[in-house]
Structure formats: C-alpha cells, structure tokens
Write a protein that holds these residues in place. Sequence first.
Motif, mmCIF file in Angstrom:
data_model
loop_
_atom_site.group_PDB
_atom_site.id
_atom_site.type_symbol
_atom_site.label_atom_id
_atom_site.label_comp_id
_atom_site.label_asym_id
_atom_site.label_seq_id
_atom_site.Cartn_x
_atom_site.Cartn_y
_atom_site.Cartn_z
ATOM 1 N N GLY A 89 21.612 73.341 38.212
ATOM 2 C CA GLY A 89 20.335 73.403 37.496
ATOM 3 C C GLY A 89 19.476 72.209 37.811
ATOM 4 N N ASP A 90 18.448 71.982 36.974
ATOM 5 C CA ASP A 90 17.495 70.896 37.212
ATOM 6 C C ASP A 90 16.921 71.012 38.624
ATOM 7 O OD1 ASP A 90 16.007 68.593 36.888
ATOM 8 O OD2 ASP A 90 17.644 67.257 37.417
ATOM 9 N N VAL A 91 16.583 72.217 39.003
ATOM 10 C CA VAL A 91 16.187 72.482 40.385
ATOM 11 C C VAL A 91 14.699 72.193 40.552
ATOM 12 C CG1 VAL A 91 16.190 74.166 42.252
ATOM 13 C CG2 VAL A 91 17.982 74.232 40.521
ATOM 14 N N MET A 92 14.406 70.954 40.926
ATOM 15 C CA MET A 92 13.018 70.571 41.146
ATOM 16 C C MET A 92 12.655 70.577 42.623
ATOM 17 S SD MET A 92 12.586 67.418 38.459
ATOM 18 C CE MET A 92 10.863 67.231 38.909
ATOM 19 N N LEU A 93 13.647 70.280 43.467
ATOM 20 C CA LEU A 93 13.358 70.156 44.886
ATOM 21 C C LEU A 93 13.857 71.354 45.692
ATOM 22 C CD1 LEU A 93 14.255 66.387 45.418
ATOM 23 C CD2 LEU A 93 12.021 67.402 45.042
ATOM 24 N N ASN A 102 20.032 66.412 42.514
ATOM 25 C CA ASN A 102 18.608 66.158 42.278
ATOM 26 C C ASN A 102 18.373 64.812 41.608
ATOM 27 O OD1 ASN A 102 16.783 68.718 42.871
ATOM 28 N ND2 ASN A 102 18.758 69.463 42.170
ATOM 29 N N ALA A 103 19.253 64.441 40.662
ATOM 30 C CA ALA A 103 19.122 63.144 39.994
ATOM 31 C C ALA A 103 19.340 62.002 40.979
ATOM 32 C CB ALA A 103 20.130 63.058 38.847
ATOM 33 N N PHE A 104 20.263 62.178 41.918
ATOM 34 C CA PHE A 104 20.539 61.155 42.928
ATOM 35 C C PHE A 104 19.305 60.920 43.799
ATOM 36 C CE2 PHE A 104 22.083 59.269 46.774
ATOM 37 C CZ PHE A 104 23.198 58.525 46.420
ATOM 38 N N GLU A 126 18.581 59.670 34.630
ATOM 39 C CA GLU A 126 17.985 60.900 35.157
ATOM 40 C C GLU A 126 18.725 62.132 34.642
ATOM 41 O OE1 GLU A 126 15.365 61.537 36.881
ATOM 42 O OE2 GLU A 126 14.702 59.556 37.529
ATOM 43 N N LEU A 127 20.040 62.043 34.524
ATOM 44 C CA LEU A 127 20.828 63.177 34.031
ATOM 45 C C LEU A 127 20.646 63.359 32.523
ATOM 46 C CD1 LEU A 127 24.079 62.654 36.122
ATOM 47 C CD2 LEU A 127 22.580 64.656 36.233
ATOM 48 N N ARG A 128 20.755 62.249 31.772
ATOM 49 C CA ARG A 128 20.637 62.342 30.312
ATOM 50 C C ARG A 128 19.258 62.833 29.885
ATOM 51 N NH1 ARG A 128 23.230 57.189 30.151
ATOM 52 N NH2 ARG A 128 21.165 56.266 29.757
ATOM 53 N N SER A 129 18.225 62.379 30.571
ATOM 54 C CA SER A 129 16.861 62.743 30.171
ATOM 55 C C SER A 129 16.582 64.230 30.347
ATOM 56 C CB SER A 129 15.845 61.925 30.976
ATOM 57 O OG SER A 129 15.900 62.255 32.362
ATOM 58 N N ARG A 130 17.420 64.897 31.112
ATOM 59 C CA ARG A 130 17.249 66.336 31.319
ATOM 60 C C ARG A 130 18.343 67.147 30.635
ATOM 61 N NH1 ARG A 130 14.592 63.606 34.932
ATOM 62 N NH2 ARG A 130 12.743 64.506 35.914
ATOM 63 N N GLY A 131 19.051 66.488 29.722
ATOM 64 C CA GLY A 131 19.981 67.210 28.858
ATOM 65 C C GLY A 131 21.377 67.406 29.400
ATOM 66 N N PHE A 132 21.759 66.700 30.482
ATOM 67 C CA PHE A 132 23.096 66.861 31.054
ATOM 68 C C PHE A 132 24.024 65.773 30.517
ATOM 69 C CE2 PHE A 132 20.180 68.655 34.220
ATOM 70 C CZ PHE A 132 20.684 69.941 34.301
ATOM 71 N N THR A 133 25.235 66.164 30.117
ATOM 72 C CA THR A 133 26.191 65.233 29.527
ATOM 73 C C THR A 133 27.183 64.674 30.536
ATOM 74 O OG1 THR A 133 27.668 67.064 28.921
ATOM 75 C CG2 THR A 133 26.027 66.374 27.285
ATOM 76 N N GLN A 134 27.223 65.198 31.738
ATOM 77 C CA GLN A 134 28.168 64.709 32.743
ATOM 78 C C GLN A 134 27.862 63.265 33.114
ATOM 79 O OE1 GLN A 134 26.411 67.811 35.290
ATOM 80 N NE2 GLN A 134 26.557 66.356 36.995
ATOM 81 N N LYS A 135 28.902 62.507 33.435
ATOM 82 C CA LYS A 135 28.758 61.088 33.754
ATOM 83 C C LYS A 135 29.099 60.844 35.212
ATOM 84 C CE LYS A 135 29.939 59.654 29.052
ATOM 85 N NZ LYS A 135 30.884 58.875 28.207
#
Length: 209
Positions: A89-93, A102-104, A126-135
Amino acid sequence: ANETFCPTDFQRAGQIVDDELWSNLVYPLPSGCRLTAIMDCCHSGTGLDLAFTWDQRRGQWYEDENPSHAAADVQMFSGCQDDQCSSDGDVMLFKTGGAMTNAFIRAYTAEKFQTYPDFMQRLKHELRSRGFTQKPQLTSSQPFSVRDKVFCLSDGIVNNMNPQIGRLQRRKIRPQREFFGDMGLGAGGMMEAALMAGMGAMMLNAIFD
C-alpha cells in the motif's frame, strides 16, 4: 529461528532459507566490498543473518547470540521485525509496491547527507504518518560508528572490523515447533518474493533518476 523466502518455483525447488543467503551472498564478499540490501517483505528483520542489529532507542548495536561474521560491509534495511508483517500500500510512486519501499524512497530523497539515526528516524516517521505499525530494522555485518556516519548507498565503505570470520556457536538453540504455514511466510509470501526483484529495480530508478 530461520526466515525463509518463497520463490515462484518453491513448490518444485523448495524455499530459500536465510542461512543460504548468508552463505552464498554475504560470506564470500571480501573486506572493502559494500552490499546494501533492502527487504520489503514479511518477517524480514534478520533476513540476511547479519551479526549486528541496530537499536535505535538505545543507540547501540546488539550482536547476535550465535553470530555469522563476514568480512565485507553488508547492510540491510528490512521492512519490519522478524515477528511482523510488511504491508502493501501507500502507493504514491508505483502502481504496486510496499509501504516501506515508498517510505524508503521518500526518506532517502528528502534530505542529503543524513546520518544513519536521522535516516532511520525519518523512515519510521514516514511509515507511522501513513498509519503503518511495522518497524523497519537495520542490520549490519560490521559494528560501525552509526551516530556520525552519513548514510549513502555507494560511498563510505567500512573495512572488516571482525576479528573472526564465519559462524560462531556460543549457545545451542533448540528448534522451535512453530511454522507460518505451508508457505513459510504466510499466504502473501510467494507474491512478495515474486515482486521483490521488480520493486527493487523500480526503487533504484526512482532514487537515481
């Protein structure tokens, strides 16, 4: 515990264990050689069996209990911890891609000359701001000085700092009787493995374009 990868022909040829990746990809590399790996897949925290894991909160490296030491400068950024899943997800590019991929890209291109702690903090944000909990997790073959080192994909190679090369067994670990299912990494494992090569190519094009 071992992590496994499911290639598209895993039903015929079997899965790829992280021990095999270390033995065939990491161990043969000489001192003075740099390999930067990015694994945006589930349970990938220690996917290359590198000896040192960076603890961002404490600001220090932790050596694996039974470390696999290599001579080369190998660094891996994983999409999540060993006990977590990496989200799509978070498919911006791209039309397809992982959240960490994408966050990287956003974190790497946001500012030049970032130190490793700054980059890891930006990546997590970048991950947290888009609602992802993975670290995301950083592992390395060399315990280099992280605080004052600028992160770059090509420059700043670290020469070997390990006094002994190879696998060291300090404590016997009983094999766990837990499995992720017949596919090793869960239902999405095969699809993730099939997409990794294509995603990696698109990612490098986005960074260096």
